[in-house]
Design an enzyme around this catalytic site. Structure first.
Site, mmCIF file in Angstrom:
data_model
loop_
_atom_site.group_PDB
_atom_site.id
_atom_site.type_symbol
_atom_site.label_atom_id
_atom_site.label_comp_id
_atom_site.label_asym_id
_atom_site.label_seq_id
_atom_site.Cartn_x
_atom_site.Cartn_y
_atom_site.Cartn_z
ATOM 1 N N SER A 113 0.828 -1.206 0.000
ATOM 2 C CA SER A 113 0.000 0.000 0.000
ATOM 3 C C SER A 113 0.861 1.253 0.000
ATOM 4 C CB SER A 113 -0.847 -0.009 1.270
ATOM 5 O OG SER A 113 -1.465 1.240 1.447
ATOM 6 N N TYR B 104 -2.056 0.124 10.033
ATOM 7 C CA TYR B 104 -2.300 -0.646 8.808
ATOM 8 C C TYR B 104 -1.079 -0.547 7.874
ATOM 9 C CZ TYR B 104 -3.877 -1.227 4.004
ATOM 10 O OH TYR B 104 -3.959 -1.591 2.686
ATOM 11 N N LYS C 80 1.858 -3.476 6.443
ATOM 12 C CA LYS C 80 2.291 -3.713 5.055
ATOM 13 C C LYS C 80 3.812 -3.585 4.947
ATOM 14 C CE LYS C 80 -1.774 -4.511 3.390
ATOM 15 N NZ LYS C 80 -2.117 -5.803 2.791
HETATM 16 N N1 UFG Z 1 -12.967 10.894 2.721
HETATM 17 C C1 UFG Z 1 -14.018 11.749 3.028
HETATM 18 N N2 UFG Z 1 -15.172 11.196 3.477
HETATM 19 C C2 UFG Z 1 -15.350 9.844 3.621
HETATM 20 C C3 UFG Z 1 -14.267 8.988 3.296
HETATM 21 C C4 UFG Z 1 -13.094 9.553 2.854
HETATM 22 O O1 UFG Z 1 -13.904 12.974 2.932
HETATM 23 O O2 UFG Z 1 -16.443 9.414 4.044
HETATM 24 C C5 UFG Z 1 -11.718 11.483 2.221
HETATM 25 C C6 UFG Z 1 -10.531 11.168 3.100
HETATM 26 O O3 UFG Z 1 -10.409 12.121 4.128
HETATM 27 C C7 UFG Z 1 -9.397 11.211 2.090
HETATM 28 C C8 UFG Z 1 -10.036 10.730 0.785
HETATM 29 O O4 UFG Z 1 -11.435 10.891 0.979
HETATM 30 O O5 UFG Z 1 -8.984 12.512 1.931
HETATM 31 C C9 UFG Z 1 -9.748 9.287 0.486
HETATM 32 O O6 UFG Z 1 -10.046 8.520 1.640
HETATM 33 P P1 UFG Z 1 -10.092 6.939 1.651
HETATM 34 O O7 UFG Z 1 -10.464 6.512 3.021
HETATM 35 O O8 UFG Z 1 -10.932 6.444 0.529
HETATM 36 O O9 UFG Z 1 -8.619 6.518 1.280
HETATM 37 P P2 UFG Z 1 -7.237 6.862 2.001
HETATM 38 O O10 UFG Z 1 -6.511 7.779 1.068
HETATM 39 O O11 UFG Z 1 -7.382 7.295 3.374
HETATM 40 O O12 UFG Z 1 -6.574 5.422 2.096
HETATM 41 C C10 UFG Z 1 -6.604 4.551 1.019
HETATM 42 C C11 UFG Z 1 -6.806 3.127 1.499
HETATM 43 C C12 UFG Z 1 -5.627 2.606 2.209
HETATM 44 C C13 UFG Z 1 -4.387 2.878 1.459
HETATM 45 C C14 UFG Z 1 -4.278 4.312 1.073
HETATM 46 C C15 UFG Z 1 -3.086 4.554 0.226
HETATM 47 O O13 UFG Z 1 -7.936 3.062 2.361
HETATM 48 O O14 UFG Z 1 -5.774 1.226 2.357
HETATM 49 O O15 UFG Z 1 -5.422 4.689 0.348
HETATM 50 O O16 UFG Z 1 -3.062 5.832 -0.270
HETATM 51 F F1 UFG Z 1 -3.330 2.559 2.188
#
Ligand code: UFG
Length: 336
Positions: free
Chosen positions: A120, A144, A148
């Site tokens: 990841s 998490y 990894k």
């Molecule tokens: N977000 C929102 N509202 C939500 C969910 C997410 O505003 O309900 C925002 C988050 O704050 C973030 C973006 O959308 O800015 C993406 O969030 P995600 O939770 O979809 O993804 P992340 O970037 O946090 O993490 C994802 C995966 C991980 C991985 C990571 C690597 O969940 O497993 O990408 O970049 F490690």
């Protein structure tokens, strides 16, 4: 390469695993899906594959799988909710670290040497520069991501000390659904942005939250590099061929090199679905870096791989096929 190879896919009933299983079956591989069905969906498993219900923590289950004369293992069976990993690290340590070591040891015992690992972008932590290439320092900011990285470190040792060859694939933000429309089961309790956006468009949720609009980005919301799950699947097959044919390990980012903000994502989903997606702007989510974008030059160079389906339009069209099928109601009026 001989596509009669026998492939084990742990977590093959899960979101990314099920898309890979389908591609492997299309290409004529003999596929064995190993899943404990804690989150995986039977309906998403390609009927051309054979299912082995089992847990990576259980050595007896693993022996059943390796009795199938496996040539290569794709390992997706892991917990993946970043927030939960900070609250319940033990759960993540057991499954993601101990479970993977168990799997590697079962491979060694059975003389199976080819391992393709779902890593990841979370191994990098907050970026020191953009786009993030594979030389960027690793410094996970959530447990998490640490799990990894811990496996990547173990893989270096296992490949030094044994015959194991590995590919570690550092995904950025996996999204989208099968472009052929064959995978239709929705993820259970999603925590990621795009399924939450789609659940809101489909009326499964009344509204969603945008975690912060005061970042130093063009519209104030976080920027991520979204990669379609079919693009991830094709990179996996190329990575397997690479480590088998070259007899070398591989570590690459899988993304697009293009970032999109949360509001851009919501806007595109509204355009594709024709629905208003209601949201509240809330506090920042702890541990969210403002911007994560991959450099994908290495995957292009070594695998001749590039994303094909990862534009937001295709991402949300393929997701609409899954999420909007049962939605016939007229568009919601915007919330004030
Ligand atoms: N977000 C929102 N509202 C939500 C969910 C997410 O505003 O309900 C925002 C988050 O704050 C973030 C973006 O959308 O800015 C993406 O969030 P995600 O939770 O979809 O993804 P992340 O970037 O946090 O993490 C994802 C995966 C991980 C991985 C990571 C690597 O969940 O497993 O990408 O970049 F490690």
């Amino acid at each position: 390469m001989n596509s009669n190879k026998r492939i084990l896919v742990t977590g093959g009933a899960g979101y990314i695993g099920s898309h890979l299983v389908q591609l492997l079956c299309d290409q004529g591989y003999q596929v064995f899906v190993f899943d404990n069905f804690s989150l995986g969906l039977r309906e998403n498993i390609d009927p051309r594959s054979e299912v082995i219900k089992g847990d990576i923590l259980n050595t007896v289950d693993l022996e059943k799988a390796f009795a199938k004369n496996i040539d290569a293992v794709f390992h997706f069976a892991a917990w993946k909710a970043v927030g939960e990993s900070m609250i319940d690290p033990g759960k993540y340590a057991v499954n993601n670290i101990y479970g993977t070591i168990n799997l590697l040891n079962a491979m060694l015992k059975n003389g199976v040497n080819n391992f393709i690992f779902s890593s990841s972008a979370a191994v990098y932590g907050s970026p020191q520069y953009l786009p993030i290439d594979e030389k960027h320092p690793v410094n996970p900011e959530n447990y998490y991501g640490y799990t990894k990285l811990a496996i990547e470190e173990n893989l270096k040792w296992y490949s030094k000390l044994t015959d194991i060859k590995y590919a570690a694939l550092r995904y950025f933000n996996a999204t989208g659904y099968d472009i052929n429309g064959k995978i239709k089961g929705k993820e259970k309790n999603p925590a990621n942005l795009s399924p939450i956006v789609m659940e809101t468009a489909a009326g499964i949720r009344d509204k969603m939250q945008v975690y912060g609009n005061d970042y130093k980005t063009a519209d104030g919301t976080c920027i991520r590099d979204y990669i379609h799950v079919n693009d991830l699947a094709s990179a996996h097959v190329l990575a397997m061929k690479y480590i088998i044919e070259k007899e070398e390990n591989l570590l690459v980012n899988l993304g697009t090199g293009i970032g999109h903000s949360v509001l851009e994502v919501i806007g595109k989903a509204e355009e594709v679905t024709g629905k208003i997606i209601s949201y509240d702007i809330t506090e920042r989510r702890p541990g969210d870096p403002p911007e994560l974008v991959a450099s994908c030059d290495l995957a292009k160079k070594l695998l001749n791989w590039e994303a094909q389906y990862s534009d937001l339009e295709t991402i949300f069209k393929t997701m609409s096929d899954v999420y909007m099928k049962s939605v016939n109601s007229p568009p919601k009026s915007p919330s004030l």
